[in-house]
Design a protein around this motif. Structure first.
Motif, PDB file in Angstrom:
ATOM      1  N   LEU A 210      50.089  40.426  41.069  1.00  0.00           N
ATOM      2  CA  LEU A 210      50.885  41.626  40.871  1.00  0.00           C
ATOM      3  C   LEU A 210      51.704  41.925  42.123  1.00  0.00           C
ATOM      4  CD1 LEU A 210      48.226  43.988  39.259  1.00  0.00           C
ATOM      5  CD2 LEU A 210      49.976  42.642  38.079  1.00  0.00           C
ATOM      6  N   ARG A 211      52.851  42.543  41.899  1.00  0.00           N
ATOM      7  CA  ARG A 211      53.675  43.081  42.983  1.00  0.00           C
ATOM      8  C   ARG A 211      53.881  44.562  42.695  1.00  0.00           C
ATOM      9  NH1 ARG A 211      58.319  40.199  42.635  1.00  0.00           N
ATOM     10  NH2 ARG A 211      57.541  38.686  44.128  1.00  0.00           N
ATOM     11  N   VAL A 212      53.609  45.386  43.697  1.00  0.00           N
ATOM     12  CA  VAL A 212      53.785  46.821  43.561  1.00  0.00           C
ATOM     13  C   VAL A 212      54.726  47.303  44.658  1.00  0.00           C
ATOM     14  CG1 VAL A 212      52.663  49.082  43.714  1.00  0.00           C
ATOM     15  CG2 VAL A 212      51.545  47.226  42.506  1.00  0.00           C
ATOM     16  N   GLU A 213      55.726  48.059  44.243  1.00  0.00           N
ATOM     17  CA  GLU A 213      56.610  48.742  45.176  1.00  0.00           C
ATOM     18  C   GLU A 213      56.330  50.234  44.996  1.00  0.00           C
ATOM     19  OE1 GLU A 213      60.740  47.377  44.808  1.00  0.00           O
ATOM     20  OE2 GLU A 213      59.908  45.711  43.633  1.00  0.00           O
TER      21      GLU A 213
ATOM     22  N   VAL B 258      51.099  39.625  50.527  1.00  0.00           N
ATOM     23  CA  VAL B 258      52.393  40.099  51.008  1.00  0.00           C
ATOM     24  C   VAL B 258      52.311  41.599  51.251  1.00  0.00           C
ATOM     25  CG1 VAL B 258      54.836  40.405  50.435  1.00  0.00           C
ATOM     26  CG2 VAL B 258      53.652  38.326  49.705  1.00  0.00           C
ATOM     27  N   VAL B 259      52.745  42.022  52.429  1.00  0.00           N
ATOM     28  CA  VAL B 259      52.833  43.439  52.760  1.00  0.00           C
ATOM     29  C   VAL B 259      54.162  43.650  53.473  1.00  0.00           C
ATOM     30  CG1 VAL B 259      51.891  45.334  54.143  1.00  0.00           C
ATOM     31  CG2 VAL B 259      50.339  43.762  52.979  1.00  0.00           C
TER      32      VAL B 259
ATOM     33  N   GLY C  37      49.643  40.430  45.599  1.00  0.00           N
ATOM     34  CA  GLY C  37      48.405  39.690  45.719  1.00  0.00           C
ATOM     35  C   GLY C  37      47.710  39.584  44.376  1.00  0.00           C
ATOM     36  N   ALA C  38      46.456  39.184  44.429  1.00  0.00           N
ATOM     37  CA  ALA C  38      45.632  39.079  43.221  1.00  0.00           C
ATOM     38  C   ALA C  38      45.509  40.465  42.582  1.00  0.00           C
ATOM     39  CB  ALA C  38      44.259  38.533  43.571  1.00  0.00           C
TER      40      ALA C  38
END
Length: 83
Positions: A3-6, A35-36, A47-48
Motif C-alpha cells: 500500500l501507498r498512503v499520502e 518508503v517514507v 510498505g506491506a
C-alpha cells in the motif's frame, strides 16, 4: 499486498511546524516501512499492507490528539510486477 498512503494534517502553520505535523513525522520516521517521504504539506509512506495500516492508525490517533482538526488521506494499492 503493498500500500501507498499520502496524508496531510491540518491546520497549517507556515511559520513553524504545528505539533500534529511533528507527531506525524516522528511516527512515520520510526515505522517499519519501505518508503517514507516527508514534505512541507504532506507525507507519503509505502510498505506491506499490515505495516502501513498500523502506521496509519497510529498517525490518525496521535495527530488528532496533538491538535489536528483534519487529516486528508489517499490510500492506493501498489501493483507489483506480474500482478
Amino acid at each position: 499486498m503493498r500500500l501507498r498512503v499520502e496524508f496531510t494534517t491540518e491546520p497549517f502553520d507556515l511559520d513553524e511546524p504545528p505539533a500534529h505535523a511533528s507527531v506525524a513525522r516522528a511516527v512515520i520516521e520510526t515505522a517499519p516501512l519501505d518508503v517514507v517521504e516527508v514534505g512541507p504539506f504532506g507525507n507519503t509512506v509505502e510498505g506491506a499492507s499490515d505495516a502501513v495500516l498500523a502506521v496509519l492508525d497510529d498517525v490518525l490517533r496521535r495527530t488528532l490528539a496533538a491538535g489536528a482538526t483534519r487529516v486528508s488521506v489517499q490510500l492506493n494499492v501498489v501493483r507489483e510486477a506480474g500482478e
